[in-house]
Design an enzyme around this catalytic site. Structure first.
Site, mmCIF file in Angstrom:
data_model
loop_
_atom_site.group_PDB
_atom_site.id
_atom_site.type_symbol
_atom_site.label_atom_id
_atom_site.label_comp_id
_atom_site.label_asym_id
_atom_site.label_seq_id
_atom_site.Cartn_x
_atom_site.Cartn_y
_atom_site.Cartn_z
ATOM 1 C CE LYS A 272 -3.743 -2.398 2.773
ATOM 2 N NZ LYS A 272 -4.625 -2.138 1.938
ATOM 3 N NE ARG A 346 -10.707 -10.103 -2.463
ATOM 4 C CZ ARG A 346 -11.437 -9.392 -3.121
ATOM 5 N NH1 ARG A 346 -12.265 -9.070 -4.090
ATOM 6 N NH2 ARG A 346 -11.549 -8.342 -2.177
#
Length: 496
Positions: A272, A346
């Site tokens: 990020k 996920r």
């Protein structure tokens, strides 16, 4: 977490010897209005309380707090007028009371004893708002400043009525559960990592009689939890899977809860940007909410069989980290091609969901800070709810009633093909940015067992408040969606 001492009183407000007396104000068609419960207070000002407050600039808008010396016929030292905003056609809502109570509680730092008349509008909402608004996370400050209000009395018509006592107990428990989740979220990642998070969940669970099981990295490897292991492979602090179970009396329904526990998310190899990365300490907010909800379920002894499956991992870049292009074999045998290591939530969730479905639950509720796309679609305060349509809509409706505002979202069939992989059963992301929250929901759906009513609550924005406090919401961890989960469990217990 410190909760003020809370009690009920049916004494006349003019006789309450408190440091602060809270009344509600609202925005009316002809200016400021006094909320129900303030009649005796107004009489102590010879009927001129509206005029006095108006002269001080009060309008009754939400989050407005105006203080003035009580004096006159009141024994209270200070009168606190807290704004409820505009009343809807059906009257003031519980969320308005909750928010106004929270704003008042935040304004009462350093106050020993207070009383509130907002409880005459909605007792449960006034209690919840007070508990949530009085929250402060100060464990890492050498000088935390003023302490939260120490004691609050709630004015009701009958302090000994069973219904009022039940409302006080239930609302306090829910508020404290939210604050438990906030404490976990606000704990910095050098102190809250998979092993320590698992320890804290174990302590909280066993303290209220929950069954607890913890799988370490060796057990995860032996049982084939490839998603959790893959995401956690880059960290020197190995992952964990925590299972908590509450078996309530005469439990007619089985409910599975799953929460994402990424204790810190750098994005892994798909790292990020540095700006704002510190906020990724909140990437375990779903897990925090689920753990806190399980403690609440035990405290209120819901007549349900509830099992929480909580995966915990730290997503770090290193020489051992999983890579874009890797194929992971998930728990249960499906394979996933990793195209982006920052779509890690996920991967740990579907391992947990597959395991949770082995218990054959009637309902499965999963919550997580899953996608930045949730914030793009719905903003920072509105969770997105996906899942099987009937249960999805039920969860969203209950979330709105609880004041957390969940909004139902679709799972469009045409997006499923975008998750096809050239190597594996499916890829962890699509090749485009469109409908990112919905694509994540479709990915999760692939791992939910047939016949299970399920819902996913995406709290990427609502879980963490990066701006100033408002209402009962502090800066930092918010505890969303604990109140939604509590409302859904209570509804299942009542309706099936």
């Amino acid at each position: 977490m410190t909760t003020p001492k809370l009690s009920l009183t049916d004494s006349a407000v003019t006789k309450l010897a408190v440091d602060a007396l809270i009344v509600g104000t609202a925005q009316g068609t002809d200016g400021l209005q006094l909320a129900p419960g303030s009649e005796q207070v107004a009489s102590a000002f010879d009927g001129d309380l509206r005029q006095v407050l108006t002269s001080l600039g009060a309008t009754g808008k939400a989050d407005e707090v105006v203080k003035l010396p009580a004096g006159g016929k009141l024994r209270a030292k200070v009168l606190v007028a807290t704004g409820l905003g505009k009343a809807a056609a059906g009257g003031l809502t519980g969320e308005q009371v909750r928010r106004a109570s929270g704003a008042a509680a935040r304004a009462l730092t350093g106050v020993e004893r207070a009383a509130t008349t907002l409880s005459e509008v909605d007792l449960s909402a006034a209690v919840q708002g007070t508990v949530l608004g009085a929250y402060a996370f100060t464990g890492y400050k050498s000088n935390s400043g003023d302490d939260p209000v120490s004691e609050v009395e709630f004015v009701v018509a009958d302090a000994k009525a069973d219904g009022n006592a039940h409302a006080l107990k239930g609302a306090t428990a829910i508020g404290e559960a939210v604050n438990t989740a906030r404490d976990l979220i606000n704990t910095p990642p050098n102190d809250l990592f998979p092993a320590s998070f698992a320890e804290r969940a174990t302590e909280l669970g066993r303290a209220v009689g929950l069954e607890v099981e913890v799988l370490d990295d060796n057990a995860l490897r032996k049982q084939g939890f490839g998603g959790i292991l893959g995401v956690g492979s880059g960290s020197s602090r190995p992952p964990r899977l925590v299972r908590l179970r509450h078996k309530g009396p005469k439990a007619a329904k089985k409910v599975a809860l799953v929460g994402k526990g990424i204790t810190f998310d750098t994005g892994g190899i798909s790292i990020k940007p540095a700006a704002g990365m510190d906020e990724m300490t909140s990437d375990m907010s779903g897990a925090a909410a689920v753990v806190a909800t399980m403690v609440l379920a035990a405290r209120l002894n819901y007549p349900l069989d509830i099992t929480a499956t909580v995966p915990m991992a730290e997503n770090m870049p290193s020489g051992t980290a999983y890579r874009p292009g890797d194929v992971l074999t998930m728990y249960g045998g499906k394979t996933v091609e990793v195209l982006n290591t920052d779509a890690e939530g996920r991967l740990i969730l579907v391992d947990a969901i597959t395991r949770a479905c082995e218990d054959e639950p009637d309902y499965l509720i999963e919550t997580s800070t899953l996608t930045g796309a949730q914030v793009v679609a719905l903003g920072k305060r509105t969770p997105g709810v996906m899942g099987s349509e009937q249960f999805r809509d039920r969860v969203a409706r209950l979330s709105q009633a609880a004041g957390e505002g969940g909004w139902p979202m679709p799972l469009p069939e045409e997006l499923r093909g975008d998750l096809d992989s050239k190597l594996a059963d499916l890829a962890n992301i699509t090749g485009h940015r469109w409908g990112g929250m919905l694509a994540a929901g479709i990915f999760i759906e692939e791992f939910v067992a047939d016949g299970v009513e399920w819902a996913h609550i995406d709290i990427a924005g609502p879980a963490y408040n990066t701006s100033g406090p408002w209402g009962y919401t502090p800066k930092g961890g918010t505890g969303v969606p604990v109140r939604t989960l509590a409302a859904v469990l209570a509804d299942i217990a009542d309706q099936g």
